[in-house]
Write an enzyme that holds these catalytic residues in place. Structure first.
Site, mmCIF file in Angstrom:
data_model
loop_
_atom_site.group_PDB
_atom_site.id
_atom_site.type_symbol
_atom_site.label_atom_id
_atom_site.label_comp_id
_atom_site.label_asym_id
_atom_site.label_seq_id
_atom_site.Cartn_x
_atom_site.Cartn_y
_atom_site.Cartn_z
ATOM 1 N N HIS A 124 0.870 -1.179 0.000
ATOM 2 C CA HIS A 124 0.000 0.000 0.000
ATOM 3 C C HIS A 124 0.913 1.236 0.000
ATOM 4 O O HIS A 124 2.015 1.181 0.533
ATOM 5 C CB HIS A 124 -0.826 -0.052 1.288
ATOM 6 N N ASP A 201 3.049 -4.717 8.161
ATOM 7 C CA ASP A 201 1.830 -3.915 8.014
ATOM 8 C C ASP A 201 0.647 -4.879 8.126
ATOM 9 O O ASP A 201 0.344 -5.615 7.191
ATOM 10 C CB ASP A 201 1.871 -3.213 6.653
ATOM 11 N N GLN A 204 -4.514 -5.294 6.889
ATOM 12 C CA GLN A 204 -5.503 -6.211 6.291
ATOM 13 C C GLN A 204 -5.451 -7.599 6.925
ATOM 14 O O GLN A 204 -6.159 -8.504 6.477
ATOM 15 C CB GLN A 204 -5.256 -6.345 4.781
ATOM 16 N N LYS A 227 -10.353 -0.695 10.398
ATOM 17 C CA LYS A 227 -10.465 -1.889 9.545
ATOM 18 C C LYS A 227 -10.845 -3.124 10.352
ATOM 19 O O LYS A 227 -11.067 -4.200 9.806
ATOM 20 C CB LYS A 227 -9.154 -2.127 8.796
ATOM 21 N N CYS A 365 -4.708 2.378 -3.745
ATOM 22 C CA CYS A 365 -3.508 2.905 -3.080
ATOM 23 C C CYS A 365 -2.328 1.961 -3.223
ATOM 24 O O CYS A 365 -1.525 1.816 -2.287
ATOM 25 C CB CYS A 365 -3.775 3.208 -1.604
#
Ligand code: PMP
Length: 407
Positions: A124, A201, A204, A227, A365
């Site tokens: 991202h 990261d 997600q 999220k 993104c």
């Protein structure tokens, strides 16, 4: 999860009852942000109605209660990630701020001209640009791990990219475009063998799979509250205390100090050293509520249901002529990016919207990834545990209609 259980869960999310253009809303944009259960919204209301006072500095009752709630939220986040110590959790505005914090503070302490940072082709923008900015500031190089045609990272190339100049590896746990679940445990092992730390990261990942930062041996792990069914504007950085103690503060201000004189300021201990200014203590308690909500359902159960949705929808989509699914990794989360023939993704998304179906279109993104695939973007359907096979049926029928109209 059986039908009854999902129907019951859906009653916790009032927004799922909304009509869009007089149609039942079908919300398949969970990768961008998730909807909020009633308990999270009520926690915010309770915070402002009954618990609002600035934290840490107050001797009075309300301030102490608000402080306790904020610090209890930190413990909830630490437990959720299975962090060793609660002071290893820093509240941030989200994933983006957490990565910027590490890129800036770690970069300041450990990076010099000629050094290198490794990211992957599927990152991202928020896991590319902060490192690029660091590279520009310091005269460093950004190296990129490529992927194969299914959207799986090439670990052999990764090994060859690691060298004596590599200062840090920063990698998505789960790709927001491809759904690929990256083998972060193996990536961390490979990097650590060369004494290189790794930031993961988890934006997600945390809503979909159980995460244990100690088992992973991640040096830094970041995620966003919105999220994972929590509020916007709050997220967290987990960092090993050795690293967090070794890097300078990110921002200066109240709370992050021990003593201040005009001649010299000394900094507070962890985690406060990285939390300058009034933190979002209402957001943190609502985030903790969201994490409890998810834990009550159970991440294993969530993962199983979402996997079922992924397989079901993938099979149905493949019945459509010209269907091309972008991202077919063996290990995949509940994200489906696709294109149909030469139809522009934006046109598909626009017409689906008119039928009450919320999907995302564009580069998500992750422009470098989309460019590398030489496509204009994708349509992305991303599922949460409150989604159903019936919604997928409606979506696929609608998509078939839309494709016929646009062909
Ligand atoms: N990383 C990934 C993989 C993401 O999917 C996102 C959000 N789409 C981000 C980082 C950025 O998260 P936020 O905007 O909440 O900071």
């Amino acid at each position: 999860m059986d039908k009854l259980e999902i129907q019951h869960i859906r009653t916790d999310f009032p927004i799922l009852e909304e009509k869009v253009y007089n149609k039942d809303l079908i919300y398949f944009d969970n990768g961008a942000t998730t909807q909020k259960p009633r308990c999270v919204v009520e926690k915010i209301e309770e915070g402002y109605y009954h618990l609002n006072a600035n934290i840490h500095r107050g001797v009075h009752y309300l301030s102490q209660k608000a402080t306790e709630a904020h610090e209890a939220a930190r413990t909830t986040v630490a437990d959720f990630l299975h962090a060793g110590k609660r002071e290893e959790i820093i509240f941030t505005r989200g994933t983006t701020e957490a990565i910027n914090l590490v890129a800036t503070s770690f970069g300041e302490a450990f990076c010099h001209e000629g050094d290198e940072v490794i990211v992957s082709v599927m990152e991202h923008h928020s896991n590319i640009v902060p490192w690029q900015m660091l590279c520009e500031r310091k005269g460093m190089k950004l190296r990129v791990i490529p992927m194969n045609e299914w959207g799986e990272l090439d670990l052999d190339v990764f090994k060859s990219l690691l060298n004596e100049h590599t200062k840090i590896v920063s990698i998505a746990h789960v790709s927001n475009v491809l759904g690929t679940i990256n083998p972060v445990s193996e990536i961390i092992r490979i990097a650590h063998a060369k004494n290189v730390p790794v930031l993961v990261d988890g934006a997600q990942a945390v809503p979909h799979i159980p995460v244990n930062v100690v088992e992973l041996d991640a040096d830094f792990y970041v995620f966003s509250g919105h999220k994972i069914y929590g509020p916007t504007g709050i997220g967290a950085l987990y960092g090993k205390s050795d690293w967090l103690n070794a890097i300078p503060p990110y921002q200066g201000g109240g709370e992050m100090i021990a003593t201040v004189t005009f001649e010299k300021t000394t900094y507070n201990e962890l985690p406060f050293k990285f939390e300058a200014g009034t933190p979002d203590y209402i957001g943190s308690t609502a985030l903790a509520e969201a994490l409890r909500y998810v834990q009550n359902i159970g991440l294993d159960k969530i993962a199983a249901h979402e996997h079922e949705l992924l397989i079901y929808c993938t099979e149905k989509l493949l019945e459509i002529d010209g269907m091309r699914i972008i991202g077919t990794a063996k290990e995949k989360s509940s994200v489906i990016s696709f294109l149909v023939g030469n139809i522009h993704p934006y046109d598909l998304g626009m017409l689906l919207d008119k039928l009450g179906i919320a999907v995302r279109t564009g580069h998500h993104c992750a422009q470098p990834l989309i460019d590398s695939l030489e496509i204009p973007g994708t349509v992305r359907a991303s599922f949460a545990f409150y989604n159903t096979k019936e919604e997928i049926d409606t979506f696929v029928t609608a998509l078939k209609r839309v494709v016929t109209m646009l062909s």
